[in-house]
Design a protein around this motif. Structure first.
Motif, PDB file in Angstrom:
ATOM      1  N   HIS A   1       0.826  -1.211   0.000  1.00 37.00           N
ATOM      2  CA  HIS A   1       0.000   0.000   0.000  1.00 37.00           C
ATOM      3  C   HIS A   1       0.862   1.263   0.000  1.00 37.00           C
ATOM      4  O   HIS A   1       0.458   2.291  -0.555  1.00 37.00           O
ATOM      5  CB  HIS A   1      -0.975  -0.035   1.178  1.00 37.00           C
ATOM      6  CG  HIS A   1      -2.075  -1.040   0.987  1.00 37.00           C
ATOM      7  ND1 HIS A   1      -3.391  -0.686   0.832  1.00 37.00           N
ATOM      8  CD2 HIS A   1      -2.038  -2.400   0.873  1.00 37.00           C
ATOM      9  CE1 HIS A   1      -4.123  -1.774   0.652  1.00 37.00           C
ATOM     10  NE2 HIS A   1      -3.318  -2.828   0.691  1.00 37.00           N
TER      11      HIS A   1
ATOM     12  N   ASP B   1       1.847   1.553  -3.672  1.00 41.02           N
ATOM     13  CA  ASP B   1       0.684   2.006  -4.422  1.00 41.02           C
ATOM     14  C   ASP B   1       0.465   3.504  -4.238  1.00 41.02           C
ATOM     15  O   ASP B   1       0.255   4.245  -5.211  1.00 41.02           O
ATOM     16  CB  ASP B   1      -0.541   1.226  -3.942  1.00 41.02           C
ATOM     17  CG  ASP B   1      -1.808   1.595  -4.672  1.00 41.02           C
ATOM     18  OD1 ASP B   1      -1.923   1.273  -5.865  1.00 41.02           O
ATOM     19  OD2 ASP B   1      -2.702   2.211  -4.051  1.00 41.02           O
TER      20      ASP B   1
ATOM     21  N   LEU C   1      -6.975  -2.454  -2.349  1.00 40.15           N
ATOM     22  CA  LEU C   1      -6.355  -1.609  -3.363  1.00 40.15           C
ATOM     23  C   LEU C   1      -7.328  -1.389  -4.528  1.00 40.15           C
ATOM     24  O   LEU C   1      -8.152  -2.258  -4.836  1.00 40.15           O
ATOM     25  CB  LEU C   1      -5.077  -2.257  -3.891  1.00 40.15           C
ATOM     26  CG  LEU C   1      -3.907  -2.308  -2.912  1.00 40.15           C
ATOM     27  CD1 LEU C   1      -2.793  -3.183  -3.475  1.00 40.15           C
ATOM     28  CD2 LEU C   1      -3.380  -0.918  -2.616  1.00 40.15           C
TER      29      LEU C   1
ATOM     30  N   VAL D   1      -0.064  -5.091  -8.543  1.00 35.52           N
ATOM     31  CA  VAL D   1       0.307  -3.938  -7.718  1.00 35.52           C
ATOM     32  C   VAL D   1       1.501  -3.225  -8.333  1.00 35.52           C
ATOM     33  O   VAL D   1       1.533  -1.988  -8.453  1.00 35.52           O
ATOM     34  CB  VAL D   1       0.634  -4.382  -6.273  1.00 35.52           C
ATOM     35  CG1 VAL D   1       1.151  -3.201  -5.454  1.00 35.52           C
ATOM     36  CG2 VAL D   1      -0.599  -4.981  -5.601  1.00 35.52           C
TER      37      VAL D   1
ATOM     38  N   LYS E   1       0.510  -1.344 -11.603  1.00 38.68           N
ATOM     39  CA  LYS E   1      -0.205  -0.095 -11.311  1.00 38.68           C
ATOM     40  C   LYS E   1       0.771   0.988 -10.862  1.00 38.68           C
ATOM     41  O   LYS E   1       0.716   2.128 -11.339  1.00 38.68           O
ATOM     42  CB  LYS E   1      -1.274  -0.330 -10.244  1.00 38.68           C
ATOM     43  CG  LYS E   1      -2.023   0.941  -9.861  1.00 38.68           C
ATOM     44  CD  LYS E   1      -2.994   0.702  -8.713  1.00 38.68           C
ATOM     45  CE  LYS E   1      -3.576   2.014  -8.218  1.00 38.68           C
ATOM     46  NZ  LYS E   1      -4.460   1.833  -7.030  1.00 38.68           N
ATOM     47  N   PHE E   2       1.662   0.626  -9.937  1.00 38.98           N
ATOM     48  CA  PHE E   2       2.655   1.602  -9.475  1.00 38.98           C
ATOM     49  C   PHE E   2       3.498   2.121 -10.627  1.00 38.98           C
ATOM     50  O   PHE E   2       3.691   3.331 -10.785  1.00 38.98           O
ATOM     51  CB  PHE E   2       3.555   0.995  -8.402  1.00 38.98           C
ATOM     52  CG  PHE E   2       4.810   1.787  -8.170  1.00 38.98           C
ATOM     53  CD1 PHE E   2       4.763   2.997  -7.496  1.00 38.98           C
ATOM     54  CD2 PHE E   2       6.033   1.346  -8.681  1.00 38.98           C
ATOM     55  CE1 PHE E   2       5.909   3.756  -7.316  1.00 38.98           C
ATOM     56  CE2 PHE E   2       7.184   2.100  -8.495  1.00 38.98           C
ATOM     57  CZ  PHE E   2       7.122   3.314  -7.812  1.00 38.98           C
TER      58      PHE E   2
END
Length: 486
Positions: free
Chosen positions: A55, A58, A289, A440, A443-444
C-alpha cells in the motif's frame, strides 16, 4: 518486490517505550495510546507488514501521478504560503516545507486521483492520512525505515478501528470518515515517530476530536481531495500541541459528548472499536487496493461490465445494439454514485464521472478498460459513452450486503432480444479477490512512470520492498522527486 531475509530479528528500540496505563478502566483513546507507544515491529505479523509495503508503493505511485496534475498546484501554493521550512518534502515536486504543511500536500496528492486504497468495511481511505503523516514526520525526525514502517502501520490500524466503529453511519450522516478518522490516524503516527509517551499521545488523540472534519457536501468543488491532506496536517498539529503541554480529553471517542455521540448519535454501549483484540487482529490487513481511479462503490459494476465486454467479443458495445442497461445498486450507495440520474448519465465534471455508475459502466462497455486515460486523457463527452449511460437505470439491489462488501451487477438487454448479465459480489482488489503482486507493481509503474524515468521507478520499487532496512527515510523521499522541484 524485495523482502527482508527470512528469520531476521527486528531490532528493538534502544530505550524501552513507556506503556500508558491508568488504574481505572481505560477509555478508548487511552487504549489506543497504549497500543501506539508500546508496539514493536516484531509484534506485527509479516503478512501485515507486506500489506503495508504494497500500500506504501501504491500510494507513492498515485501521489507521483497526481503531482503532474493541475489540481495539485493550488494546495502546494497554499502550503508554501503558510511558511517555508526544510523538515520535509512534497512528493514529486520536492518542495521543502514544515512537516505539517508537507503532509497537507502529500495527503491531497495520494487521494487526488481517487485511486488510493479503501478499507471496505469502514468505507475509509486508510493510507493517505497515515502515510502523509508518516513520511513528513519521519523526514523531520531523520527516522530509519523500521521506525517509519511501524508508525505507518500504527496509523493504518488506528484509523481503520475508529472509522470501522461507525461503518456506513458516517456516510449516512453526511460525514466523510477519511477526514475524521484520518486525523486520529495521523496523530498516532506522528506521536509514535516523535517518541511521545502514553499520556501525551492520549492528549494528542483527544485534541483530534476538535481537529477532525470532513463533510460530504462536496458538489462543484475539489474539497474531497483535501480531506486526507487536512487530516494528516491536523493530526501532526494535534501531536505538536500535546507535546507542548496542551491537553485533550481522554473521553473524546466514547464520552457522552464524544465523537460517536455527537456525529452518529451512539451511546457508549453502542460503540465497538474491537479494542480487546488490538494487536492480535489487524483491521489494516483488510484494506483494499483500487484497480480503477474512481469511487470504490463503482468498482464491482466496472468488473461486471468488463466481463460482459469480453463475453460479447471484446469489441466496443454500440448504443444501437442496446435496449437497456440495468445496474441494481445498494440504496445507501445511490446518493453517491447513481443520483441524480440525469447528472450521473451526463457528468459535467471529472469528479461527477468518477462517481457515476452509469458513466463508468458505459465506459467499460465501449472501451474495455477504465483507467487514468479514461478520465484524464480522453474527453468525458464521448457520444457513444453518453448514449449508453442514458440507457442505464439503477434500481435498488435487494441482495446487497453493504457495507460488508460493495457488490455490483450489470444486466445488458440487447435489441436482438438477448439478455446477458454478470454479478460481482466483491470487486477486484478487495479481500477475497486481491490484486496480485504483479498487478500492484504494474499499477505503481504506470502511475509513477507518468512523471519519473524507468530507472527511478525501479529504484523506488526496490527501496519500498526493503523499506524497513533504510537508514533514513529521506532517501526514499528523495527518489520521489521529479526533477522539477518548486
Amino acid at each position: 518486490m524485495t523482502k527482508a531475509p527470512a528469520g531476521r530479528q527486528t531490532a528493538t528500540p534502544e530505550k524501552p517505550v513507556e506503556v500508558f496505563r491508568t488504574p481505572d478502566a481505560e477509555t478508548a483513546v487511552e487504549r489506543l495510546a497504549t497500543f501506539t507507544v508500546g508496539l514493536r515491529l516484531a509484534d506485527i505479523p509479516e503478512a501485515v507488514q507486506a500489506v503495508a509495503r504494497d500500500h506504501l508503493l501504491d500510494a507513492l505511485g498515485i501521489a507521483l501521478a497526481s503531482s503532474g496534475m493541475d489540481f495539485g498546484r493550488p494546495v502546494l501554493d497554499a502550503a508554501v504560503a503558510l511558511g517555508r521550512g526544510e523538515d520535509s518534502h512534497v512528493l514529486g515536486h520536492g518542495t521543502p516545507l514544515p512537516a505539517a504543511s508537507a503532509a497537507l500536500v502529500n495527503g491531497t496528492l495520494i487521494h487526488g486521483l481517487d485511486f488510493d486504497d479503501t478499507h471496505i468495511g469502514a468505507i475509509y481511505h486508510a493510507t493517505a492520512p497515515a502515510l502523509a503523516a508518516a513520511l513528513a514526520v519521519a523526514e523531520e525526525q531523520h527516522a530509519d525505515g523500521e521506525a517509519f514502517l511501524l508508525a505507518y502501520i500504527v496509523g493504518l490500524e488506528v484509523g481503520c478501528r475508529i472509522a470501522g466503529a461507525g461503518a456506513g453511519l458516517f456516510h449516512d450522516r453526511g460525514f466523510h470518515p477519511t477526514g475524521i478518522a484520518g486525523t486520529f490516524a495521523a496523530a498516532a503516527t506522528a506521536a509514535r515517530l516523535r517518541g511521545l509517551d502514553g499520556p501525551t499521545t492520549a492528549s494528542a488523540l483527544g485534541i483530534c476530536g476538535s481537529q477532525a472534519a470532513g463533510t460530504l457536501e462536496l458538489a462543484g468543488s475539489s474539497l474531497k481531495r483535501l480531506h486526507p491532506g487536512w487530516a494528516a496536517h491536523s493530526g501532526i498539529v494535534a501531536a505538536g500541541l500535546a507535546a507542548a503541554g496542551f491537553t485533550g480529553p481522554p473521553s473524546v471517542l466514547d464520552g457522552p459528548l464524544g465523537l460517536y455521540a455527537s456525529h452518529l448519535g451512539l451511546s457508549a454501549g453502542e460503540i465497538d472499536l474491537g479494542l480487546e483484540d488490538l494487536g492480535k487482529r489487524w483491521s489494516c490487513a483488510d484494506i483494499a487496493l483500487k484497480p480503477y481511479p474512481c469511487c470504490h462503490f463503482t468498482h464491482a459494476f466496472i468488473d461486471a461490465a468488463l466481463a460482459l465486454h469480453t463475453e460479447l467479443g471484446g469489441t466496443p458495445v454500440r448504443p444501437e445494439d442496446v435496449a437497456e442497461i440495468i445496474c441494481p445498486t445498494t440504496p445507501r450507495m445511490m446518493p453517491a454514485v447513481t443520483e441524480p440520474a440525469a447528472r450521473k448519465q451526463r457528468p459535467q465534471t471529472l469528479y461527477e464521472a468518477q462517481f457515476s455508475v452509469q458513466y463508468v459502466v458505459a465506459r467499460a462497455l465501449t472501451a474495455g478498460r477504465v483507467d487514468l486515460t479514461t478520465f484524464y486523457d480522453e474527453p468525458l463527452d464521448h457520444p457513444d459513452v453518453l448514449a449508453l449511460a442514458a440507457k442505464t437505470v439503477c434500481p435498488p439491489d435487494p441482495d446487497s450486503d453493504f457495507p460488508a462488501r460493495f457488490p455490483g451487477e450489470v444486466i445488458l438487454r440487447l435489441t436482438d432480444g438477448r439478455e446477458v448479465r454478470r454479478r460481482i459480489a466483491t470487486s477486484s482488489g478487495t479481500p477475497g479477490n486481491l490484486l496480485t503482486t504483479e498487478e500492484v507493481s504494474a499499477k505503481f509503474r504506470s502511475n509513477a512512470g507518468r512523471v519519473l524515468s524507468e530507472d527511478r521507478v525501479t529504484a523506488i520499487e526496490e527501496t519500498v520492498g526493503d523499506v524497513e532496512h533504510l537508514a533514513n527515510v529521506s532517501a526514499l523521499v528523495r527518489l520521489c522527486r521529479s526533477g522539477t522541484a518548486s
